[in-house]
Design an enzyme around this catalytic site. Structure first.
Site, PDB file in Angstrom:
ATOM      1  N   LYS A  73       0.771  -1.151  -0.279  1.00  0.00           N
ATOM      2  CA  LYS A  73      -0.043  -0.030  -0.087  1.00  0.00           C
ATOM      3  C   LYS A  73       1.006   1.280   0.089  1.00  0.00           C
ATOM      4  CE  LYS A  73      -3.893  -2.575   2.098  1.00  0.00           C
ATOM      5  NZ  LYS A  73      -4.256  -3.091   3.236  1.00  0.00           N
ATOM      6  N   ASP A 128     -11.302   2.435   3.819  1.00  0.00           N
ATOM      7  CA  ASP A 128     -11.681   0.839   3.642  1.00  0.00           C
ATOM      8  C   ASP A 128     -13.155   0.586   3.575  1.00  0.00           C
ATOM      9  OD1 ASP A 128      -9.540  -1.140   4.084  1.00  0.00           O
ATOM     10  OD2 ASP A 128      -9.416  -0.692   6.145  1.00  0.00           O
ATOM     11  N   GLN A 173      -5.120  -1.960   9.828  1.00  0.00           N
ATOM     12  CA  GLN A 173      -4.941  -3.160   9.129  1.00  0.00           C
ATOM     13  C   GLN A 173      -5.435  -4.669   9.985  1.00  0.00           C
ATOM     14  OE1 GLN A 173      -3.872  -3.783   5.991  1.00  0.00           O
ATOM     15  NE2 GLN A 173      -4.165  -5.829   5.911  1.00  0.00           N
TER      16      GLN A 173
HETATM   17  N1  GUN Z   1      -6.949  -7.117   5.896  1.00  0.00           N
HETATM   18  C1  GUN Z   1      -7.251  -7.921   4.957  1.00  0.00           C
HETATM   19  N2  GUN Z   1      -7.916  -7.159   3.990  1.00  0.00           N
HETATM   20  C2  GUN Z   1      -7.857  -6.013   4.552  1.00  0.00           C
HETATM   21  C3  GUN Z   1      -8.540  -4.775   4.278  1.00  0.00           C
HETATM   22  O1  GUN Z   1      -9.070  -4.584   2.881  1.00  0.00           O
HETATM   23  N3  GUN Z   1      -8.322  -3.642   4.868  1.00  0.00           N
HETATM   24  C4  GUN Z   1      -8.114  -3.576   6.146  1.00  0.00           C
HETATM   25  N4  GUN Z   1      -7.814  -2.779   7.048  1.00  0.00           N
HETATM   26  N5  GUN Z   1      -7.430  -4.833   6.662  1.00  0.00           N
HETATM   27  C5  GUN Z   1      -7.455  -5.919   5.726  1.00  0.00           C
END
Ligand code: GUN
Length: 296
Positions: free
Chosen positions: A53, A120, A97
């Site tokens: 990211k 998100d 996350q």
């Molecule tokens: N863990 C796995 N996929 C995601 C996601 O799309 N966002 C977040 N914040 N955590 C994750």
């Protein structure tokens, strides 16, 4: 005849390219879109996601911060971090996350994120807006799936779509998106899950299958209708001594067998994965546009 591959890398690049003029316009008025990712503990998969990211932000010229905390972080400390980011003008997108350690209640953390910065799309405000047909920030993976279908001109309108899995991150929001009365939606959506009585029978009806179960190769070719479109959301690590890292990534779909029956299929890796990150970049830009357009 084998199915046509749905290439997430190509579509993700297209999404990123379309962001360039929007980012330039923001920068022209002194705004650099900024994303903060909070990582609690050292889960290796989460570390990989967070790093990709941050790299994606760098490539597009976005500002990014990664806040790493140890696995014993108290819930209140995490809430304090989120509140600081809510008030930080350099940050337009906040992502905590998951998975989080057990002492932290995830919904409480999600609720603490300012909905305008919830890139998100997990905050109940954004979930609710999506359900009533007025989406603001849409969860990245489900939104990425819609963009894949759109790029390959697979219109779900009027079609039987079966979503396998009911998570808050993928299953529920992708079902909500596909049943909307709008472009690239209007589908007849069925959601199946671990308690469904006859999952294979229901999946067999699908013209479009969205597999988001999180278990390797659960969707087998006997469940696939001839000519179906298959979107594989799974990212599962399976041991493979011959691989450099000792494991390899496989999806929720038995790819080799299913591709013989499908018309389109997304591979793992290289299908949905790149789209999730591209849509996160898009949400960060969208958030920066709307936050900076608001009177303070
Ligand atoms: N863990 C796995 N996929 C995601 C996601 O799309 N966002 C977040 N914040 N955590 C994750």
């Amino acid at each position: 005849m084998g199915a046509q591959l749905i290439d997430g890398k190509v579509v993700a690049k297209n999404v990123r390219q379309r962001l360039v003029p929007r980012i330039e316009a923001l920068k022209a008025r002194g705004v650099t879109p900024g994303l903060a990712a909070v990582l609690v503990g050292g889960d290796p998969a989460s570390e990989t996601y967070v790093r990709s990211k941050a790299r994606a932000c760098d490539k597009l010229g976005l500002y990014s911060e990664v806040i790493r905390k140890s696995a014993d972080l108290a819930q209140q400390q995490l809430l304090d971090i989120v509140r600081e980011l809510n008030d930080d003008d350099r940050i337009h997108g906040i992502l905590v996350q998951s998975p989080l350690p057990s002492q932290i209640d995830e919904p409480t953390v999600t609720l603490a994120i300012r909905p305008e910065k919830d890139v998100d799309g997990f905050h109940p405000h954004n979930v609710g807006m999506l359900l009533i047909g007025r989406p603001q920030l849409i969860p990245c993976t489900p939104h990425g799936i819609i963009r894949l279908l759109e790029y390959y001109e697979i219109d779900p309108s009027g079609r039987e779509v079966v979503v396998v899995g009911r998570s808050n991150i993928v299953g529920k929001p992708v079902a909500a998106l596909l049943m909307q009365k709008t472009h690239m939606a209007n589908a007849t959506v069925t959601v199946v899950h671990s308690r469904s009585r006859d999952l294979p029978q229901i999946v067999r009806r699908a013209e479009i299958v969205i597999a988001a179960i999180g278990r390797p190769r659960t969707i087998t070719s006997d469940m696939i209708r001839e000519g179906a479109v298959i979107i594989d959301v799974g990212v599962n690590r399976v041991e493979d001594p011959s691989a450099e890292k000792g494991y390899r990534l496989v999806g929720d779909v038995d790819f080799e067998a299913c591709r013989e029956k499908a018309s389109f299929i997304s591979p793992v890796p290289g299908g949905v994965g790149p789209m999730t990150i591209a849509m996160l970049m898009e949400n960060t830009v969208t958030a920066a546009e709307s936050i900076t357009a608001m009177p303070k």
